[in-house]
Design an enzyme around this catalytic site. Structure first.
Site, mmCIF file in Angstrom:
data_model
loop_
_atom_site.group_PDB
_atom_site.id
_atom_site.type_symbol
_atom_site.label_atom_id
_atom_site.label_comp_id
_atom_site.label_asym_id
_atom_site.label_seq_id
_atom_site.Cartn_x
_atom_site.Cartn_y
_atom_site.Cartn_z
ATOM 1 N N ASP A 1 38.792 53.592 0.209
ATOM 2 C CA ASP A 1 37.942 53.526 1.399
ATOM 3 C C ASP A 1 36.567 54.069 1.035
ATOM 4 O O ASP A 1 36.392 55.261 0.825
ATOM 5 C CB ASP A 1 38.568 54.339 2.531
ATOM 6 C CG ASP A 1 37.725 54.317 3.808
ATOM 7 O OD1 ASP A 1 36.678 53.639 3.821
ATOM 8 O OD2 ASP A 1 38.121 54.966 4.785
ATOM 9 N N GLU B 1 16.054 65.686 -20.755
ATOM 10 C CA GLU B 1 16.219 67.080 -21.167
ATOM 11 C C GLU B 1 16.918 67.808 -20.019
ATOM 12 O O GLU B 1 16.426 67.798 -18.893
ATOM 13 C CB GLU B 1 14.868 67.732 -21.449
ATOM 14 C CG GLU B 1 14.055 67.063 -22.542
ATOM 15 C CD GLU B 1 12.687 67.703 -22.705
ATOM 16 O OE1 GLU B 1 12.444 68.753 -22.086
ATOM 17 O OE2 GLU B 1 11.860 67.146 -23.442
ATOM 18 N N GLU C 1 17.970 71.089 -18.266
ATOM 19 C CA GLU C 1 17.813 72.535 -18.085
ATOM 20 C C GLU C 1 18.784 72.997 -16.999
ATOM 21 O O GLU C 1 18.952 72.325 -15.979
ATOM 22 C CB GLU C 1 16.372 72.869 -17.690
ATOM 23 C CG GLU C 1 15.359 72.515 -18.762
ATOM 24 C CD GLU C 1 13.919 72.713 -18.315
ATOM 25 O OE1 GLU C 1 13.038 72.786 -19.187
ATOM 26 O OE2 GLU C 1 13.672 72.775 -17.088
ATOM 27 N N GLU D 1 16.001 78.807 -22.586
ATOM 28 C CA GLU D 1 14.738 78.401 -21.960
ATOM 29 C C GLU D 1 13.953 79.624 -21.492
ATOM 30 O O GLU D 1 14.364 80.762 -21.685
ATOM 31 C CB GLU D 1 14.990 77.434 -20.803
ATOM 32 C CG GLU D 1 14.684 75.972 -21.115
ATOM 33 C CD GLU D 1 13.219 75.732 -21.452
ATOM 34 O OE1 GLU D 1 12.373 76.621 -21.196
ATOM 35 O OE2 GLU D 1 12.902 74.645 -21.985
ATOM 36 N N GLU E 1 18.800 75.060 -22.163
ATOM 37 C CA GLU E 1 18.520 73.621 -22.197
ATOM 38 C C GLU E 1 19.350 72.944 -23.262
ATOM 39 O O GLU E 1 19.564 73.486 -24.349
ATOM 40 C CB GLU E 1 17.037 73.351 -22.468
ATOM 41 C CG GLU E 1 16.690 71.867 -22.583
ATOM 42 C CD GLU E 1 15.235 71.605 -22.870
ATOM 43 O OE1 GLU E 1 14.931 70.796 -23.778
ATOM 44 O OE2 GLU E 1 14.372 72.219 -22.199
ATOM 45 N N HIS F 1 13.268 66.500 -17.550
ATOM 46 C CA HIS F 1 12.200 65.645 -18.070
ATOM 47 C C HIS F 1 12.824 64.410 -18.708
ATOM 48 O O HIS F 1 13.803 64.522 -19.455
ATOM 49 C CB HIS F 1 11.363 66.387 -19.110
ATOM 50 C CG HIS F 1 10.920 67.747 -18.656
ATOM 51 N ND1 HIS F 1 10.747 68.802 -19.525
ATOM 52 C CD2 HIS F 1 10.611 68.219 -17.424
ATOM 53 C CE1 HIS F 1 10.360 69.870 -18.862
ATOM 54 N NE2 HIS F 1 10.285 69.550 -17.577
ATOM 55 N N ARG G 1 1.660 70.090 -20.278
ATOM 56 C CA ARG G 1 2.825 70.248 -19.413
ATOM 57 C C ARG G 1 2.464 70.407 -17.939
ATOM 58 O O ARG G 1 3.351 70.536 -17.100
ATOM 59 C CB ARG G 1 3.667 71.433 -19.896
ATOM 60 C CG ARG G 1 4.415 71.146 -21.179
ATOM 61 C CD ARG G 1 5.135 72.362 -21.723
ATOM 62 N NE ARG G 1 6.074 72.009 -22.776
ATOM 63 C CZ ARG G 1 5.759 71.765 -24.031
ATOM 64 N NH1 ARG G 1 4.489 71.846 -24.408
ATOM 65 N NH2 ARG G 1 6.681 71.433 -24.922
ATOM 66 N N GLU H 1 6.888 61.264 -21.521
ATOM 67 C CA GLU H 1 7.927 61.831 -20.649
ATOM 68 C C GLU H 1 7.408 61.999 -19.236
ATOM 69 O O GLU H 1 6.242 62.334 -19.013
ATOM 70 C CB GLU H 1 8.429 63.171 -21.191
ATOM 71 C CG GLU H 1 7.398 64.279 -21.180
ATOM 72 C CD GLU H 1 7.982 65.647 -21.499
ATOM 73 O OE1 GLU H 1 9.197 65.837 -21.301
ATOM 74 O OE2 GLU H 1 7.217 66.531 -21.919
ATOM 75 N N ARG I 1 7.782 64.334 -16.110
ATOM 76 C CA ARG I 1 8.191 65.734 -16.058
ATOM 77 C C ARG I 1 8.658 66.218 -14.690
ATOM 78 O O ARG I 1 9.179 67.322 -14.573
ATOM 79 C CB ARG I 1 7.034 66.623 -16.533
ATOM 80 C CG ARG I 1 6.710 66.449 -18.007
ATOM 81 C CD ARG I 1 5.614 67.389 -18.459
ATOM 82 N NE ARG I 1 5.920 68.793 -18.238
ATOM 83 C CZ ARG I 1 6.714 69.529 -19.018
ATOM 84 N NH1 ARG I 1 7.295 68.985 -20.063
ATOM 85 N NH2 ARG I 1 6.926 70.803 -18.747
#
Length: 478
Positions: A55, A135, A137, A216, A224, A273, A344, A363, A365
């Site tokens: 269901d 990535e 984290e 990290e 990470e 990321h 970043r 990437e 982010r």
């Protein structure tokens, strides 16, 4: 390589390895695994042909004419589940709905959406493969508790390595990670090193190649794991597996793990990321030695599509109220819609170290792991393809390149920049206004997006209605 190519191979494996149960894992609208289990001897050709009925009305999707659905296993995803006492084979797959004329793919099912996005990419002639690398984290903690009652709202989490435990009496090692001082910290401060290595070996056994793991920035247990690049839908499958392995391995070790974007105030948050590139006929499309940072015009147009739709994308890539507590200045999380090399603070970062033509990429982010990976990755692909189809130049739109620290700009300079949404409600507003790029060729059905927005608005309204402990401190005596 898949474990099995046909049912007979799976049956023989179960008999030889003593597998007693087959566990079918399905994805609900929010990106959580749900499961149902059959005895191993019941796996046969009819299971592969007719599927397992269930269901679907309890999975959060938009109502369909008939809620009866069937799950069709994909034997290529089979793997022994390392966390069950009874020997069990875990299998993912796809969902179909029952029609009078036969079964048809359920167009709202996350895996089907991702597959359809890849089909659209191939039909467009732009590319035949999207390669991504997330990535991951997350925080590894010793314990967590929370309470939400009319007279009490609180949560508490803890890990011995946090600096706030430096004054604890008794068995205190004295090794505590300073606030925002955990990046690549070494043992004995990095107390989860062996745990992460064991996780990486388990992931490798499940067919997920790990690039590396490390501690990290966040002192209280933030770590990470980064995986090697892979094709989009396969990587969505692997995202589900990785989160399952991390959480269950943590519980088995007497710990708890969370991918929440911002579980700890004034510490770095958990992003996901996403590195990406396109290929056609085995050749990379994003490399041009003469282009900015070595990127081709197709790469720039793809970035242009992501930036054009960044605000609405957040409703799928950052779909929790907690997501926007991470997207604030000062913690290496992006807030500005723009692109740059090795920066970043921009939404799109071009890694300077990725110089080879076959690995040239960028990437995104802003995403975090509260997303449904199938929807998030498919939405990223659709936004980027829209940028290529429209030849959206990010530089012409004023989105960069921003080769500066965007956090340190003056207030006057910041006035001319576009920013990501500051709340989930704001992101949902953007998705309501901007979603045609998602519904192209029916990749994202309108009923699915309507159900998503409705469900997420209900979550946002619930959180907004609950008094916050900080409000007691701010306003109790007024």
């Amino acid at each position: 390589m898949p474990m099995f190519e046909n049912v007979r191979q799976a049956q023989d494996y179960c008999k030889n390895q003593g597998i007693r149960m087959i566990d079918f894992k399905m994805v609900d609208i929010n990106g959580r695994w749900r499961h149902l289990t059959i005895p191993a001897e019941r796996l046969d050709e009819s299971t592969m042909c007719y599927g397992i009925g269930f269901d679907g009305s309890n999975y959060g999707y938009a109502p369909v004419e008939k809620s009866d659905m069937v799950f069709l296993p994909d034997l290529s995803t089979a793997h022994p589940d390392p966390f069950t006492e009874v020997p069990t084979l875990s299998i993912s797959g796809n969902v179909r709905v029952l029609r009078d004329t036969g079964n048809e793919p359920f167009d709202q099912y996350p895996r089907n959406v991702a597959l359809k996005a890849e089909e659209f990419m191939r039909r467009s002639g732009i590319a035949d493969q999207m390669i991504i690398g997330p990535e991951f984290e997350f925080h590894l903690l010793d314990r967590v508790s929370y309470d939400c009652r009319p007279n009490r709202v609180s949560y508490e989490l803890d890990t011995m390595q946090a600096e706030w435990n430096s004054g604890l009496p008794g068995a205190n090692s004295g090794y505590h990670v300073p606030r925002e001082g955990g990046y690549h910290i070494c043992a004995p401060l990095d107390s989860s090193y062996d745990f992460r290595s064991k996780i990486c070996l388990m992931l490798a056994d499940w067919g997920i190649d790990v690039k590396y793991h490390h501690h990290e920035v966040g002192g209280p247990g933030q770590v990470e794991i980064e995986v090697e690049l892979g094709s989009m839908t396969d990587m969505a499958d692997k995202t589900m597996i990785l989160k399952y392995v991390v959480r269950n391995a943590a519980v088995a070790a007497g710990k708890t793990a969370t991918f929440m974007p911002k579980p700890i105030y004034q510490e770095a948050g958990n992003g996901m990321h996403v590195h990406m590139l396109l290929r056609k006929d085995g050749k990379p499309l994003f490399y041009d030695e003469a282009g900015y940072s070595g990127l081709s015009k197709e790469a720039h147009w793809f970035m242009g599509g992501l930036l054009m739709h960044a605000r609405s994308l957040c409703a799928l890539t950052n779909p929790s109220t907690n997501s926007f507590k991470r997207l604030v200045p000062g913690y290496e999380a992006p807030v500005t819609i723009g692109y740059a090399t090795s920066n970043r603070s921009a939404v799109i970062r071009i890694p300077a170290y990725a110089k080879a033509s076959d690995s040239k990429r960028f990437e995104l982010r802003n995403p975090d792991a509260t997303c449904n990976p199938y929807y998030a990755y498919a939405a990223i692909l659709m936004a980027g393809l829209d940028g290529i189809l429209r030849q959206t130049d990010p530089h012409e739109h004023g989105w960069g390149p921003f080769d500066c620290n965007l956090y340190q700009l003056s207030e006057e300079e910041k006035m001319g920049l576009e920013s990501l949404p500051k709340t989930l409600s704001e992101a949902l507003d953007a998705l309501e206004k901007d979603h045609e790029y998602l519904t192209r060729d029916g990749v994202f059905p309108e009923p699915l997006l309507n159900a998503w927005i409705k469900n997420k608005r209900a979550e946002a309204e619930l959180v907004e209605q609950i008094p916050h402990p900080a409000e007691i401190g701010l306003y109790y005596d007024l």
